[in-house]
Design a protein around this motif. Structure first.
Motif, mmCIF file in Angstrom:
data_model
loop_
_atom_site.group_PDB
_atom_site.id
_atom_site.type_symbol
_atom_site.label_atom_id
_atom_site.label_comp_id
_atom_site.label_asym_id
_atom_site.label_seq_id
_atom_site.Cartn_x
_atom_site.Cartn_y
_atom_site.Cartn_z
ATOM 1 N N VAL A 43 -11.571 -0.600 8.237
ATOM 2 C CA VAL A 43 -11.052 -1.681 9.060
ATOM 3 C C VAL A 43 -9.775 -1.156 9.698
ATOM 4 O O VAL A 43 -8.906 -0.602 9.019
ATOM 5 N N TYR A 44 -9.684 -1.320 11.001
ATOM 6 C CA TYR A 44 -8.520 -0.880 11.764
ATOM 7 C C TYR A 44 -7.649 -2.115 11.996
ATOM 8 O O TYR A 44 -7.931 -2.929 12.865
ATOM 9 N N PHE A 45 -6.596 -2.265 11.193
ATOM 10 C CA PHE A 45 -5.767 -3.460 11.241
ATOM 11 C C PHE A 45 -4.916 -3.553 12.508
ATOM 12 O O PHE A 45 -4.338 -4.592 12.793
ATOM 13 N N ASN A 46 -4.850 -2.478 13.300
ATOM 14 C CA ASN A 46 -4.150 -2.548 14.579
ATOM 15 C C ASN A 46 -4.891 -3.464 15.557
ATOM 16 O O ASN A 46 -4.282 -4.060 16.431
ATOM 17 N N TYR A 47 -6.211 -3.543 15.413
ATOM 18 C CA TYR A 47 -7.031 -4.382 16.293
ATOM 19 C C TYR A 47 -7.851 -5.425 15.527
ATOM 20 O O TYR A 47 -8.384 -6.344 16.119
ATOM 21 N N GLY A 48 -7.997 -5.263 14.212
ATOM 22 C CA GLY A 48 -8.758 -6.205 13.406
ATOM 23 C C GLY A 48 -10.253 -5.959 13.425
ATOM 24 O O GLY A 48 -11.019 -6.849 13.078
ATOM 25 N N TYR A 49 -10.674 -4.773 13.816
ATOM 26 C CA TYR A 49 -12.096 -4.466 13.929
ATOM 27 C C TYR A 49 -12.519 -3.395 12.937
ATOM 28 O O TYR A 49 -11.716 -2.630 12.435
ATOM 29 N N ASN A 50 -13.837 -3.342 12.700
ATOM 30 C CA ASN A 50 -14.437 -2.307 11.867
ATOM 31 C C ASN A 50 -14.730 -1.088 12.717
ATOM 32 O O ASN A 50 -14.966 -1.190 13.911
ATOM 33 N N GLY A 51 -14.791 0.046 12.058
ATOM 34 C CA GLY A 51 -15.227 1.280 12.691
ATOM 35 C C GLY A 51 -15.683 2.216 11.594
ATOM 36 O O GLY A 51 -15.653 1.858 10.415
ATOM 37 N N TYR A 52 -16.114 3.394 11.955
ATOM 38 C CA TYR A 52 -16.444 4.380 10.933
ATOM 39 C C TYR A 52 -15.895 5.730 11.337
ATOM 40 O O TYR A 52 -15.687 6.023 12.515
ATOM 41 N N GLY A 53 -15.607 6.521 10.333
ATOM 42 C CA GLY A 53 -15.041 7.835 10.562
ATOM 43 C C GLY A 53 -15.588 8.818 9.551
ATOM 44 O O GLY A 53 -16.178 8.429 8.542
ATOM 45 N N GLY A 54 -15.370 10.086 9.832
ATOM 46 C CA GLY A 54 -15.785 11.138 8.917
ATOM 47 C C GLY A 54 -15.032 11.043 7.603
ATOM 48 O O GLY A 54 -13.827 10.773 7.597
ATOM 49 N N VAL A 55 -15.729 11.251 6.486
ATOM 50 C CA VAL A 55 -15.125 11.060 5.167
ATOM 51 C C VAL A 55 -13.988 12.045 4.879
ATOM 52 O O VAL A 55 -13.216 11.837 3.955
ATOM 53 N N SER A 56 -13.860 13.103 5.689
ATOM 54 C CA SER A 56 -12.746 14.031 5.507
ATOM 55 C C SER A 56 -11.491 13.574 6.260
ATOM 56 O O SER A 56 -10.415 14.138 6.065
ATOM 57 N N ASN A 57 -11.609 12.542 7.116
ATOM 58 C CA ASN A 57 -10.426 11.970 7.769
ATOM 59 C C ASN A 57 -9.552 11.324 6.706
ATOM 60 O O ASN A 57 -10.035 10.923 5.648
ATOM 61 N N THR A 58 -8.266 11.200 6.999
ATOM 62 C CA THR A 58 -7.370 10.536 6.054
ATOM 63 C C THR A 58 -6.919 9.205 6.653
ATOM 64 O O THR A 58 -6.431 9.160 7.777
ATOM 65 N N TYR A 59 -7.126 8.132 5.873
ATOM 66 C CA TYR A 59 -6.764 6.781 6.276
ATOM 67 C C TYR A 59 -6.001 6.108 5.136
ATOM 68 O O TYR A 59 -5.967 6.594 4.004
ATOM 69 N N SER A 60 -5.445 4.968 5.432
ATOM 70 C CA SER A 60 -4.731 4.173 4.430
ATOM 71 C C SER A 60 -5.715 3.542 3.462
ATOM 72 O O SER A 60 -6.915 3.491 3.715
ATOM 73 N N VAL A 61 -5.172 3.017 2.353
ATOM 74 C CA VAL A 61 -6.006 2.424 1.300
ATOM 75 C C VAL A 61 -5.351 1.162 0.763
ATOM 76 O O VAL A 61 -4.144 1.165 0.496
ATOM 77 N N ARG A 62 -6.123 0.095 0.601
ATOM 78 C CA ARG A 62 -5.693 -1.099 -0.118
ATOM 79 C C ARG A 62 -6.778 -1.385 -1.144
ATOM 80 O O ARG A 62 -7.926 -1.620 -0.795
ATOM 81 N N CYS A 63 -6.400 -1.333 -2.417
ATOM 82 C CA CYS A 63 -7.365 -1.472 -3.507
ATOM 83 C C CYS A 63 -7.599 -2.939 -3.855
ATOM 84 O O CYS A 63 -6.766 -3.802 -3.577
ATOM 85 N N VAL A 64 -8.727 -3.192 -4.479
ATOM 86 C CA VAL A 64 -9.137 -4.544 -4.836
ATOM 87 C C VAL A 64 -9.604 -4.558 -6.289
ATOM 88 O O VAL A 64 -10.035 -3.542 -6.836
ATOM 89 N N HIS A 65 -9.536 -5.724 -6.889
ATOM 90 C CA HIS A 65 -9.989 -5.899 -8.275
ATOM 91 C C HIS A 65 -10.834 -7.146 -8.343
ATOM 92 O O HIS A 65 -10.534 -8.149 -7.744
ATOM 93 N N VAL A 75 0.824 -1.202 0.000
ATOM 94 C CA VAL A 75 0.000 0.000 0.000
ATOM 95 C C VAL A 75 0.859 1.252 0.000
ATOM 96 O O VAL A 75 2.015 1.235 0.423
ATOM 97 N N SER A 76 0.280 2.326 -0.474
ATOM 98 C CA SER A 76 0.939 3.624 -0.491
ATOM 99 C C SER A 76 1.139 4.119 0.932
ATOM 100 O O SER A 76 0.320 3.859 1.817
ATOM 101 N N SER A 77 2.205 4.849 1.170
ATOM 102 C CA SER A 77 2.424 5.448 2.491
ATOM 103 C C SER A 77 1.556 6.695 2.671
ATOM 104 O O SER A 77 1.413 7.200 3.775
ATOM 105 N N THR A 78 0.954 7.151 1.587
ATOM 106 C CA THR A 78 0.058 8.312 1.629
ATOM 107 C C THR A 78 -1.292 7.885 2.197
ATOM 108 O O THR A 78 -1.762 6.790 1.924
ATOM 109 N N THR A 79 -1.905 8.759 2.996
ATOM 110 C CA THR A 79 -3.271 8.518 3.458
ATOM 111 C C THR A 79 -4.200 9.427 2.665
ATOM 112 O O THR A 79 -3.781 10.461 2.142
#
Length: 162
Positions: free
Chosen positions: A140-162, A60-64
């Motif tokens: 998904v918060y991979f530090n704990y393995g759980y789902n959560g939700y956040g404001g869409v203006s927050n910046t998080y990591s990305v892993r794309c799928v095909h 994954v990119s180091s950019t959030t």
């Protein structure tokens, strides 16, 4: 196991809500579950999940990114990963790569997904935490393995799928 109340308060003060949902399966990922293929000159490969028939971005990119920018980013990774149709995964798809058999975070298979940061990763799934609310999406918060939700203006990591 439930999270300690102090943990929930800490995340709430940070503007992040963590919700524990059913989904991850305890136990190690069986051999042959993931097939890793070298990328096209990117140094990172792609990971084929034989159970779900999904292909994942390995490194994954180091950019959030904000949620909108995450969707745009995934739409453009085909140039480096090969092919078209790359997108931001749904929450169910992203949760499918959580591996709670790992002894420490991040809770993802380290062979298939090396160097994964223990961060929140956006999904394409919008969240409505209260009636009439908008502007939230699942992660998904991979530090704990759980789902959560956040404001869409927050910046998080990305892993794309095909």
């Amino acid at each position: 196991d439930a999270l300690p109340i102090s943990f929930l308060r800490f995340l709430g003060a940070a503007g992040i809500i963590v919700v524990i949902l059913a989904g991850p399966v305890d136990g190690a990922v069986p051999a042959g579950h993931y097939v890793v293929t070298a990328g096209s000159g990117t140094g990172g490969g792609i990971v084929y999940d034989t159970k779900s028939n999904l292909t994942w971005q390995q490194t994954v990119s180091s950019t959030t990114y904000t949620w909108v920018d995450a969707k745009t980013y995934c739409g453009s990774v085909g140039t480096s990963l090969g092919g078209t149709g790359w997108r931001l995964p749904t929450i169910k798809e992203l949760q499918s790569i959580v591996d709670l058999s790992q002894i420490t975070a991040p809770y993802v298979d380290p062979t298939a997904f090396p160097s994964t940061p223990s961060n929140q990763f956006w999904s394409s799934s919008p969240a409505t935490p209260a009636a009439g609310s908008s502007g939230y999406a699942w992660f998904v918060y991979f530090n704990y393995g759980y789902n959560g939700y956040g404001g869409v203006s927050n910046t998080y990591s990305v892993r794309c799928v095909h």
